[in-house]
Design an enzyme around this catalytic site. Structure first.
Site, PDB file in Angstrom:
ATOM      1  N   GLY A 278     -63.307   9.430-117.288  1.00  0.00           N
ATOM      2  CA  GLY A 278     -64.166  10.540-117.676  1.00  0.00           C
ATOM      3  C   GLY A 278     -63.798  11.093-119.042  1.00  0.00           C
TER       4      GLY A 278
ATOM      5  CG  ASP B 224     -55.741  16.134-114.111  1.00  0.00           C
ATOM      6  OD1 ASP B 224     -56.861  16.180-113.571  1.00  0.00           O
ATOM      7  OD2 ASP B 224     -55.586  15.869-115.319  1.00  0.00           O
TER       8      ASP B 224
END
Length: 446
Positions: free
Chosen positions: A108, A332
């Site tokens: 991404g 994350d």
């Protein structure tokens, strides 16, 4: 004892029963910095050298795309990568118009940041895509502000899904008030602003990681940062100059070992050369809130980024609440934080993390499902997780959902389970950490 055996895409992890984790670990280069070094080097004038580049699949996708756009990028390795950029007169198209579709793979970051560069290349046509996971992830968060700048972008589902077609334009500067704190959104707009005449500004609801601002400034861009207003401005058009980049170890990769050392009794690990940029250290703050014993050693500045060795010693963790402005700085790392919470005393609540539903997998759903398969007590919330710590985990079969961070988080959880755990589709770890299994074997040999 821990034993890792790989058969096709499955990995078996045996628990670290009666055995502490010991050793020194050097984690792969920071993924965010690796992407940006390749991209900025590719559009700069002259040569950029990169030491410590991450050799995961995502940076390989970035290198492949920018080679197709005309940059000369040497074979990727951790020692030294040379990038000969295609930079030229500010405001003029720099990149070649590729003969084929640009494929960002599973990355991404590659796709979203690259869109800002492509949209600002006048009179060039590009088509971009990715794998099945990336094609299902939302791109409107970057497409909409680019369209406000005058970009012409078309794609599936109202131009919100790849494949996307881009016809480069002379863009107009904007002041974009981002509804989410996202380094990818901010970086995409700043990169578009490089080729745009005037000042382009992004204001966020909370601070996101600032690797783009640091590196753009190092490459010669005129960047203004107002942390209190959560605002960043770039003045364009600008000609970047090639630089020497030294990539520190990725704190997102270090997080797995910090949690492993915190949950296996008697453990002591030192993770070397880790980037400790303040916009990325939310994981350290969260673990310290949980009473983790983490110490900074040999702190220094390398190529503009703060770096340190991190020593972790086992200590019983306690529950806490993780929410608010800290979330963008550890987004994350939430999957591995969920593992830490499963071994903590009390109930940990993670909120304001709905962003995890549109990552490589729905990470909230994936971690709740798979940790519960192991015997944990996890309740999925609309924007987070509620985890009651202290349950006895039992080895079983779990699935990575083809998500590298889920795969590695489950492997660490398996260290504290009774009996062996098989992780299906665990090869996805190679996206960001190709040597993960080998490192686990090193610190907890069978």
């Amino acid at each position: 004892m821990t034993e890792i055996t790989a058969k096709q895409q499955d990995v078996m992890v045996r628990p670290a029963t009666n055995q502490s984790l010991q050793g020194r670990i050097r984690v792969p280069g920071d993924k965010s910095i690796s992407h940006r070094a390749l991209m900025l080097g590719a559009i700069a004038v002259g040569e950029t050298t990169i030491e410590g580049l991450l050799l995961g699949e995502d940076p390989r996708s970035t290198a492949s795309c920018f080679r197709a756009l005309g940059a000369d990028i040497s074979e990727l390795n951790t020692q030294l990568v040379r990038v000969q950029g295609v930079g030229g007169e500010p405001g003029k198209s720099l990149l070649l118009e590729p003969a084929d579709i640009l494929n960002a793979g599973n990355s991404g970051t590659t796709l979203r940041l690259m869109l800002g560069i492509l949209a600002s290349q006048p009179d060039r046509f590009f088509t971009v895509t990715g794998d099945s996971s990336l094609r299902s992830r939302p791109m409107s968060r970057v497409v909409k502000p680019l369209q406000q700048m005058g970009a012409q972008i078309w794609g599936r589902v109202g131009s919100s899904r790849a494949p996307l077609a881009v016809l480069g334009q002379n863009l107009q500067p904007i002041h974009y008030h981002s509804p989410i704190a996202s380094a990818q959104v901010k970086s995409c707009i700043l990169l578009a602003g490089l080729m745009t005449s005037g000042k382009t500004t992004v204001t966020e609801p909370a601070l996101s990681r600032d690797h783009s601002e640091r590196m753009l400034r190092a490459f010669g861009a005129e960047i203004e940062v107002d942390p209190e207003a959560r605002r960043v401005t770039i003045a364009g058009p600008c000609q970047l100059q090639g630089q020497k980049v030294v990539v520190p170890g990725d704190i997102s990769s270090a997080a797995f070992w910090l949690v492993a050392g915190s949950i296996v009794p008697g453990s002591e690990l030192i993770v070397e050369n880790v980037g400790v940029n303040p916009t990325r250290t939310g994981i350290l703050e969260a673990l310290q809130m949980m009473d983790a014993d983490i110490e900074f050693l040999d702190e220094k500045i390398v190529a503009g980024e703060p770096v340190a060795d991190l020593r972790v010693r086992w200590q019983q963790l306690k529950a806490c609440t993780i929410a608010g402005d800290i979330i963008p700085r550890l987004i994350d790392e939430i999957p591995i934080l969920a593992v830490a919470a499963a071994f903590a005393k009390g109930t940990t609540v993670i909120r304001d993390a709905a962003e995890l539903r549109v990552k490589e997998s729905d990470r909230l759903q994936a971690m709740a499902k798979e940790l519960n398969e192991l015997g944990a007590n996890v309740r999925e919330l609309p924007d987070g997780l509620e985890i009651v710590g202290g349950a006895s985990l039992k080895g079983t079969e779990v699935d990575s959902h083809d998500d590298h961070r889920v795969a590695m988080s489950l492997a660490i959880a398996a260290l504290g389970a009774q009996g062996s755990t098989t992780i299906h589709r665990a090869a996805s770890a190679a996206i960001s950490y190709p040597d993960f299994s080998a490192t686990l074997e090193k610190i907890a040999p069978s």
